[in-house]
Design a protein around this motif. Structure first.
Motif, PDB file in Angstrom:
ATOM      1  N   TYR A   1      28.918 -41.486 -39.331  1.00  0.00           N
ATOM      2  CA  TYR A   1      29.259 -40.023 -39.695  1.00  0.00           C
ATOM      3  C   TYR A   1      28.844 -38.979 -38.562  1.00  0.00           C
ATOM      4  CZ  TYR A   1      24.506 -40.434 -41.059  1.00  0.00           C
ATOM      5  OH  TYR A   1      23.347 -40.883 -40.990  1.00  0.00           O
ATOM      6  N   PRO A   2      29.818 -37.788 -38.505  1.00  0.00           N
ATOM      7  CA  PRO A   2      29.347 -37.023 -37.751  1.00  0.00           C
ATOM      8  C   PRO A   2      27.951 -36.263 -37.713  1.00  0.00           C
ATOM      9  CG  PRO A   2      30.996 -35.910 -38.873  1.00  0.00           C
ATOM     10  CD  PRO A   2      30.704 -37.195 -39.445  1.00  0.00           C
TER      11      PRO A   2
ATOM     12  N   TRP B   1      29.163 -37.494 -48.927  1.00  0.00           N
ATOM     13  CA  TRP B   1      29.998 -36.850 -47.730  1.00  0.00           C
ATOM     14  C   TRP B   1      29.828 -37.377 -46.504  1.00  0.00           C
ATOM     15  CZ3 TRP B   1      28.472 -34.983 -43.072  1.00  0.00           C
ATOM     16  CH2 TRP B   1      29.533 -34.051 -42.418  1.00  0.00           C
ATOM     17  N   ARG B   2      28.752 -38.162 -46.438  1.00  0.00           N
ATOM     18  CA  ARG B   2      28.581 -38.921 -45.003  1.00  0.00           C
ATOM     19  C   ARG B   2      29.313 -40.316 -45.381  1.00  0.00           C
ATOM     20  NH1 ARG B   2      22.170 -38.017 -43.669  1.00  0.00           N
ATOM     21  NH2 ARG B   2      22.450 -36.308 -42.275  1.00  0.00           N
TER      22      ARG B   2
ATOM     23  N   ARG C   1      36.513 -41.751 -43.072  1.00  0.00           N
ATOM     24  CA  ARG C   1      37.888 -40.819 -42.281  1.00  0.00           C
ATOM     25  C   ARG C   1      37.730 -41.587 -40.642  1.00  0.00           C
ATOM     26  NH1 ARG C   1      38.404 -36.375 -39.868  1.00  0.00           N
ATOM     27  NH2 ARG C   1      36.140 -35.963 -39.757  1.00  0.00           N
ATOM     28  N   ARG C   2      36.434 -41.244 -40.217  1.00  0.00           N
ATOM     29  CA  ARG C   2      36.307 -41.406 -38.926  1.00  0.00           C
ATOM     30  C   ARG C   2      36.894 -42.855 -38.303  1.00  0.00           C
ATOM     31  NH1 ARG C   2      30.826 -40.199 -35.994  1.00  0.00           N
ATOM     32  NH2 ARG C   2      31.556 -38.189 -34.727  1.00  0.00           N
TER      33      ARG C   2
ATOM     34  N   GLU D   1      31.946 -40.472 -46.827  1.00  0.00           N
ATOM     35  CA  GLU D   1      33.628 -40.398 -46.389  1.00  0.00           C
ATOM     36  C   GLU D   1      34.048 -39.860 -45.322  1.00  0.00           C
ATOM     37  OE1 GLU D   1      33.997 -38.380 -51.292  1.00  0.00           O
ATOM     38  OE2 GLU D   1      34.059 -37.114 -49.359  1.00  0.00           O
ATOM     39  N   GLU D   2      32.987 -39.290 -44.527  1.00  0.00           N
ATOM     40  CA  GLU D   2      33.334 -38.710 -43.150  1.00  0.00           C
ATOM     41  C   GLU D   2      33.442 -40.043 -42.376  1.00  0.00           C
ATOM     42  OE1 GLU D   2      33.862 -35.799 -41.367  1.00  0.00           O
ATOM     43  OE2 GLU D   2      34.437 -35.440 -43.464  1.00  0.00           O
TER      44      GLU D   2
ATOM     45  N   PRO E   1      28.655 -28.159 -41.895  1.00  0.00           N
ATOM     46  CA  PRO E   1      29.180 -28.343 -43.230  1.00  0.00           C
ATOM     47  C   PRO E   1      28.030 -28.041 -44.107  1.00  0.00           C
ATOM     48  CG  PRO E   1      29.875 -30.191 -41.861  1.00  0.00           C
ATOM     49  CD  PRO E   1      29.066 -29.292 -40.982  1.00  0.00           C
TER      50      PRO E   1
END
Ligand code: SAM
Length: 225
Positions: free
Chosen positions: A183-184, A212-213, A219-220, A215-216, A198
């Motif tokens: 994650y970012p 959140w992490r 996504r990445r 999901e991110e 965020p």
């Protein structure tokens, strides 16, 4: 772990005195040395290359200096993983880094010119105790194998227990699973120029942050496919 690099430019490896690998060397977690291939030549010019059989441009590295240099290592160590750097090798990745991090002695053969006489790999594939890996670090051509060896040494070293101060740093990294990215990440200040961190990361809600992490990261990872 012992690491030996054979090269006509042994000075190329001076960055290994720096940062985490430099520290790991002082702690004897990594025992690195570089060997100058020209020390294993027999003529006054210390030649390591010859014209290619069959013709064509460029020069090819002769098998004999390589044979002598690798044999000198085998006189002291009967078990080695010999890594021949080549754009034609199998592609280096995190799985290969994990596999190599379990080796006791990695020996890097850093080619120059048009590469190393193919018989070097063929010969050592038949020598007991030697595992030969022909490895490429990507689909592009470098001038020599030294930079490729540095890439592999760095990726492998950080997996050796004790090299990374906090081993938990390795738990959630990109490529731990095939195709999975991390994650970012953000740090202070919470607002930089016009960009905010965020909000969920400032919430203190660990469940939400974890979600959140995840999901991110997903996504990445999907974006990079
Ligand atoms: N004539 C070779 C070819 O087309 O496959 C390229 C030789 S390259 C100029 C010289 C040396 O750089 C190679 O022998 C190898 O050791 C190293 N090298 C170049 N690109 C590399 C890569 N992508 N991965 C690993 N080593 C590489």
């Amino acid at each position: 772990m012992k690491v030996t690099a054979i090269s006509v430019f042994p000075e190329y490896f001076s960055p290994l005195e720096l940062s985490l690998i430099g520290k790991a060397r002082t702690q004897s977690l990594i025992d690195f040395r570089s060997i100058n291939l020209r020390d294993y030549t027999a003529d006054n010019h210390h030649s390591v290359d010859g014209t290619p059989y069959g013709g064509g441009a460029g020069m090819v590295m002769m098998a004999e200096p390589w044979g002598k240099a690798i044999d000198s290592i085998l006189e002291k160590d009967e078990e080695i993983d010999l890594i021949i750097l080549s754009p034609a090798g199998s592609k280096f990745n995190q799985r290969r880094a994990e596999q190599l991090s379990r080796a006791s002695h990695l020996v890097f053969a850093c080619g120059r010119y048009e590469g190393i006489d193919a018989r070097v790999g063929d010969y050592y594939r038949g020598v007991k105790g030697v595992r030969v890996h022909e490895i490429s670090i990507g689909d592009y051509v470098l001038n020599g194998g030294e930079v490729a060896a540095l890439v592999i040494i760095e990726a492998v070293s950080r997996l050796i227990p004790g090299v990374i101060g906090n081993p938990a740093s390795l738990d959630e990294e990109s490529h731990n699973e095939v195709g999975a990215l991390e994650y970012p990440t953000f740090t202070k200040p919470a607002k930089w120029r016009d960009l905010d961190v965020p909000e969920v990361l400032l919430s203190g809600n660990h469940g939400q942050i974890k979600k959140w992490r995840q999901e991110e990261a997903k996504r990445r990872s999907n974006l990079s496919q």
